[in-house]
Structures are given as structure tokens and as C-alpha cells.
Enzyme design. Structure first.
Site, PDB file in Angstrom:
ATOM      1  N   ASP A 191       1.593  -1.443 -12.663  1.00 52.74           N
ATOM      2  CA  ASP A 191       0.830  -1.453 -11.427  1.00 52.74           C
ATOM      3  C   ASP A 191       1.073  -2.816 -10.762  1.00 52.74           C
ATOM      4  OD1 ASP A 191      -1.285  -0.975  -9.504  1.00 52.74           O
ATOM      5  OD2 ASP A 191      -2.541  -2.283 -10.743  1.00 52.74           O
ATOM      6  N   ASP A 207      -1.139  -4.353  -7.626  1.00 56.78           N
ATOM      7  CA  ASP A 207      -2.386  -5.042  -7.253  1.00 56.78           C
ATOM      8  C   ASP A 207      -3.317  -5.216  -8.451  1.00 56.78           C
ATOM      9  OD1 ASP A 207      -2.160  -5.492  -4.378  1.00 56.78           O
ATOM     10  OD2 ASP A 207      -2.111  -3.303  -4.232  1.00 56.78           O
ATOM     11  N   GLY A 248      -5.331   1.169   1.283  1.00 53.95           N
ATOM     12  CA  GLY A 248      -6.014   0.412   2.321  1.00 53.95           C
ATOM     13  C   GLY A 248      -6.541   1.261   3.465  1.00 53.95           C
ATOM     14  N   ARG A 299      -9.461   3.215   2.311  1.00 56.47           N
ATOM     15  CA  ARG A 299     -10.583   2.301   2.063  1.00 56.47           C
ATOM     16  C   ARG A 299     -11.304   1.980   3.373  1.00 56.47           C
ATOM     17  NH1 ARG A 299      -8.068  -1.884  -1.046  1.00 56.47           N
ATOM     18  NH2 ARG A 299      -8.153  -0.190  -2.559  1.00 56.47           N
ATOM     19  N   HIS A 341      -5.177  -0.404   9.741  1.00 55.30           N
ATOM     20  CA  HIS A 341      -4.345  -0.573   8.547  1.00 55.30           C
ATOM     21  C   HIS A 341      -2.930  -1.007   8.894  1.00 55.30           C
ATOM     22  CE1 HIS A 341      -2.168   0.599   4.778  1.00 55.30           C
ATOM     23  NE2 HIS A 341      -3.094  -0.232   4.354  1.00 55.30           N
TER      24      HIS A 341
HETATM   25  C1  XBP Z   1      -4.492  -0.990  -5.098  1.00 54.81           C
HETATM   26  C2  XBP Z   1      -4.821  -0.426  -3.782  1.00 54.81           C
HETATM   27  C3  XBP Z   1      -4.149  -0.922  -2.551  1.00 54.81           C
HETATM   28  C4  XBP Z   1      -4.492  -2.286  -2.059  1.00 54.81           C
HETATM   29  C5  XBP Z   1      -4.173  -2.413  -0.584  1.00 54.81           C
HETATM   30  O1  XBP Z   1      -4.614   0.018  -6.109  1.00 54.81           O
HETATM   31  O2  XBP Z   1      -5.602   0.465  -3.675  1.00 54.81           O
HETATM   32  O3  XBP Z   1      -4.528  -0.053  -1.562  1.00 54.81           O
HETATM   33  O4  XBP Z   1      -5.854  -2.561  -2.307  1.00 54.81           O
HETATM   34  O5  XBP Z   1      -2.867  -2.072  -0.260  1.00 54.81           O
HETATM   35  P1  XBP Z   1      -3.657   0.037  -7.398  1.00 54.81           P
HETATM   36  P2  XBP Z   1      -2.530  -1.163   1.035  1.00 54.81           P
HETATM   37  O6  XBP Z   1      -3.626  -1.364  -7.936  1.00 54.81           O
HETATM   38  O7  XBP Z   1      -4.327   0.991  -8.346  1.00 54.81           O
HETATM   39  O8  XBP Z   1      -2.284   0.516  -6.992  1.00 54.81           O
HETATM   40  O9  XBP Z   1      -3.395  -1.662   2.156  1.00 54.81           O
HETATM   41  O10 XBP Z   1      -1.065  -1.382   1.289  1.00 54.81           O
HETATM   42  O11 XBP Z   1      -2.865   0.265   0.716  1.00 54.81           O
HETATM   43 MG    MG Z   2      -4.367  -2.187  -9.677  1.00 52.77          MG
END
Ligand code: XBP
Ligand code: MG
Length: 230
Positions: free
Chosen positions: A8, A10, A52, A55, A78
Site C-alpha cells: 500500500d 498512503d 479523495g 471522501r 478533487h
Molecule cells: C488512501 C486513500 C487515498 C488518499 C488520497 O487509502 O484513501 O484516497 O487518502 O488520495 P489506501 P486521492 O492507503 O488504503 O490506499 O485523493 O488521490 O484519492
Molecule cells: Mg493505507
């Protein structure tokens, strides 16, 4: 074959949420003249919704915006947030989690295939991985841009397995959150969880192991041992 580790991004490879994505979301709200700002604690709750755009939309719905308005605004916000986060990536403001660089090197050196499965957006994921870990470090990178449904849906992991040509029992996922763990499990992968401040209280039932950091643990040996015994 020595198997694969699917990471993963993030919260796992990088410490990107609190001082990265959160700041970019808030800048997008300000630039649009909207009265919303997400503090550290609020953002922790909002992380339950992956992606994002989703969210933002979920948040706007709870602020009383209609579904249509929330979806439209979320898409615009976004796009702007993504440009802002990409700029942060290019400025080098998003750091790898301590110990991750050494772990990737050790796994590569011992012939383990490396891949990525993230819900993040491709336009920032690619420069981030290239800048921090070197171009071509990962045999396959699947992002939220390519999958119709985000984690905890297993789609992103199924595509990553497809990309590296391995079966689920030949790979192990590394995740920081319950949404990520469920996605990996749904695709049939075993999963090591390395928590951070946002995820340490989540339910990680069924994880291979749960650590609170990479540094100070021999994560490479742990992963290679489990790859040997599939
Ligand atoms: C991480 C996310 C991502 C980031 C934002 O989840 O949900 O959406 O928070 O990135 P994971 P974007 O670590 O489970 O993959 O704004 O590009 O979506
Ligand atoms: Mg994550």
C-alpha cells in the site's frame, strides 16, 4: 520464483495523510471559497472513506449538500486537490516511513518481486514512487485510477497479482489500515499490518502480524519466511 510483496502507499510506504493529503484538501476548500477545513482529528474519521473524491463527497453530504451537488463539487475539488498534492510530491514534502527504503532494497536484493496496490490517483502516485524509491523499483503499480471500486474492495490487489503473474498464496500485502487489510484478504493475500497514529486502534483480525513501525524490526526476514511457507 521468490514471490512478491504488494505494498500500500498512503500510510504504509509514505507518511502522507496528516501533513500531506489533509493539507491539500484544505487548500482546495480555501481556493474554492468554501468554509471547510479538516483538522487532524476530523481527518482521522474521514479516512474511513477511501479515495479523495469519495471522501469529499461523503463529507459534503453530511454538511447538508444534496447528493448531486456533493458529487459535482467533490469532482471539481478533487481535481484541484490532486494538482496541489502532486506539487507537494514534486517539492519533496512527502517522506517515506522510516525503514521503508532499506526494506525495499533488501527485498529486491534477495529476488523478491515488488508491487504496489493503492487507492490513490495515478498522477501523483507515479512521481512519488519514482522520486522516493527510484524509477522502475516496482514491477507493477495499480492505482485507484485503474479500478472501478476502491479498497476495501479487493479489485486493486487482484489487478496487481495479474500484473505480476502470481497467485494469491505467492504474495504478501503490507498495509496500514483495516480497509487495506480487508482488500488484501478479499483477494486471498496474507497481510502484514504496520500501523500509524491514525490506524493503531483499528481491528486487524486475521493479519499475519501487526507492527507499529518498520524500524527496529527485521521486516524483510519476516516477510521472506512467510513467502517460503505459503
Ligand atoms: C488512501 C486513500 C487515498 C488518499 C488520497 O487509502 O484513501 O484516497 O487518502 O488520495 P489506501 P486521492 O492507503 O488504503 O490506499 O485523493 O488521490 O484519492
Ligand atoms: Mg493505507
Amino acid at each position: 520464483r521468490n514471490g512478491a510483496i504488494v505494498f500500500d502507499v498512503d500510510g504504509t510506504l509514505v507518511d502522507s495523510e496528516r501533513d500531506g493529503h489533509r493539507i491539500a484538501f484544505n487548500s482546495a476548500f480555501s481556493a474554492a471559497g468554501l468554509p471547510y477545513q479538516w483538522d487532524v482529528e476530523t481527518y482521522g474519521r474521514l479516512l474511513q472513506t477511501t479515495g479523495g473524491r469519495r471522501r469529499i463527497a461523503a463529507f459534503l453530504r453530511r454538511q447538508g449538500h444534496s447528493r448531486h451537488e456533493a458529487e459535482e463539487l467533490a469532482a471539481t475539488l478533487h481535481t484541484d486537490k490532486t494538482a496541489r498534492f502532486r506539487a507537494m510530491v514534486e517539492q519533496g514534502t512527502i517522506p517515506p516511513r522510516p525503514g521503508v527504503r532499506a526494506l525495499l532494497t533488501e527485498l529486491s536484493d534477495t529476488g523478491v518481486t515488488l508491487a504496489v496496490a493503492t487507492t490513490g490517483t495515478r498522477v501523483w502516485v507515479e512521481p512519488l514512487l519514482d522520486n522516493l524509491f527510484g524509477r522502475g523499483r516496482f514491477a507493477c503499480v495499480v492505482t485507484g485510477t485503474e479500478v472501478p471500486t476502491l479498497k476495501p474492495d479487493p479489485g486493486v490487489y487482484l489487478q496487481a497479482l495479474d500484473g505480476i503473474g502470481l497467485r494469491p498464496n505467492q504474495a504478501i500485502a503490507v498495509e496500514d489500515s483495516v480497509n487495506g487489510l480487508r482488500a488484501a484478504q478479499g483477494a486471498g493475500l496474507r497481510c502484514l499490518v504496520v500501523t500509524n497514529h491514525y490506524t493503531s486502534n483499528q481491528n486487524f483480525t486475521g493479519a499475519l502480524a501487526v507492527l507499529d513501525r518498520f524500524l527496529g524490526h527485521d521486516v524483510a526476514t519476516l516477510l521472506r519466511c512467510h513467502l517460503l511457507h505459503d
